[in-house]
Enzyme design. Structure first.
Site, PDB file in Angstrom:
ATOM      1  N   CYS A 113       0.831  -1.202   0.000  1.00 40.06           N
ATOM      2  CA  CYS A 113       0.000   0.000   0.000  1.00 40.06           C
ATOM      3  C   CYS A 113       0.870   1.258   0.000  1.00 40.06           C
ATOM      4  CB  CYS A 113      -0.977  -0.033   1.176  1.00 40.06           C
ATOM      5  SG  CYS A 113      -2.305   1.194   1.030  1.00 40.06           S
ATOM      6  N   HIS A 213      -3.736  -5.227   0.447  1.00 37.38           N
ATOM      7  CA  HIS A 213      -3.236  -5.625   1.763  1.00 37.38           C
ATOM      8  C   HIS A 213      -3.286  -7.140   1.948  1.00 37.38           C
ATOM      9  CE1 HIS A 213      -2.779  -1.660   3.749  1.00 37.38           C
ATOM     10  NE2 HIS A 213      -3.675  -1.289   2.837  1.00 37.38           N
ATOM     11  N   GLU A 215      -1.695  -8.837   4.006  1.00 38.33           N
ATOM     12  CA  GLU A 215      -1.661  -9.189   5.437  1.00 38.33           C
ATOM     13  C   GLU A 215      -3.064  -9.314   6.018  1.00 38.33           C
ATOM     14  OE1 GLU A 215      -1.978  -4.686   5.684  1.00 38.33           O
ATOM     15  OE2 GLU A 215      -1.203  -6.200   4.293  1.00 38.33           O
TER      16      GLU A 215
END
Length: 235
Positions: A113, A213, A215
């Site tokens: 990001c 993202h 994660e």
């Protein structure tokens, strides 16, 4: 065993600070969980004096740049637009220097990001300070939809480092800025349907970054965990 250095994020705004108004250096646990699951060792690197950066980079095998504040437009030669959000120029300067030192030391860098946006700026590119300044039609800031739910598609270049992902790939999305002028040192390897750049790379310098993202979904979507595996084992 691969050692990953994550550049720590700072809480500077008192209104945001949950730790009894103490400033903290932190990273999202999802990053450390994903990386540790690959077998990597993880070190959080605090923002420090710029002359310490060669030592920090030499301590690790690879660097991860995470999300966070907007990149200060001073680093790509622009005045702040009225829609610019919170910035932390000290963090920007430190991470830009880390990127350049990592290239010098031939250490791989993965950006997520803001990390992708900053990588582009560090290498001479620029950003849209807000997506309203681009001719975008896709909702790139998916809130209030939660991060575990992918919300828009990207087209992935099947000749790129991300060729293990499907050509039409579904991602989550939490950004109001994006790459405007792409650095000459980076290649776009994934785009949204409105043309917004969603991933970049420089194979020679071992640079890779994504706008979404992973994660947020690494533990529920195998292909997102595969991105972390690629970073740790291959990049």
């Amino acid at each position: 065993m691969t050692t990953i250095g994550i550049i720590g994020t700072q809480y500077l705004n008192f209104e945001e600070q949950p730790f009894h108004e103490n400033q903290v250096i932190y990273t999202r646990k999802a990053f450390t969980d994903a990386l540790q699951t690959t077998g990597a060792t993880v070190i959080i690197i605090p923002i420090d004096a710029l002359d310490k950066i060669p030592d920090y980079v030499s301590m690790v095998d690879k660097i991860l740049l995470t999300g966070g504040e907007d990149v200060a437009p001073q680093f790509y030669g622009e005045d702040p637009h009225r829609l610019l959000g919170l910035i932390n120029p000290d963090r920007d300067a430190f991470e830009i220097a880390v990127i350049k030192e990592s290239i010098k030391q031939k250490k791989a860098v993965f950006g997520v990001c803001r990390g992708m946006q900053l990588m582009n700026v560090a290498l001479g590119g620029s950003l849209y300070q807000d997506l309203s300044l681009a001719s975008t039609t896709v909702k790139h800031l998916q809130a209030p939809t939660k991060q575990q739910f992918p919300t828009h598609f990207v087209a992935v270049d099947q000749t790129s480092s991300l060729n293990f992902l499907p050509e039409r790939y579904h991602v989550n999305s939490y950004h109001h800025q994006a790459i405007h002028r792409l650095s000459d040192e980076l290649s776009s390897i994934a785009t949204a349907s409105d043309g917004i750049i969603e991933a970049v790379e420089n194979k020679n310098n071992r640079l890779l970054a994504v706008q979404w993202h992973p994660e947020g979904t690494w533990d529920t979507i195998d292909s997102e965990f595969a991105i972390f595996k690629y970073f740790v084992d291959v990049l």
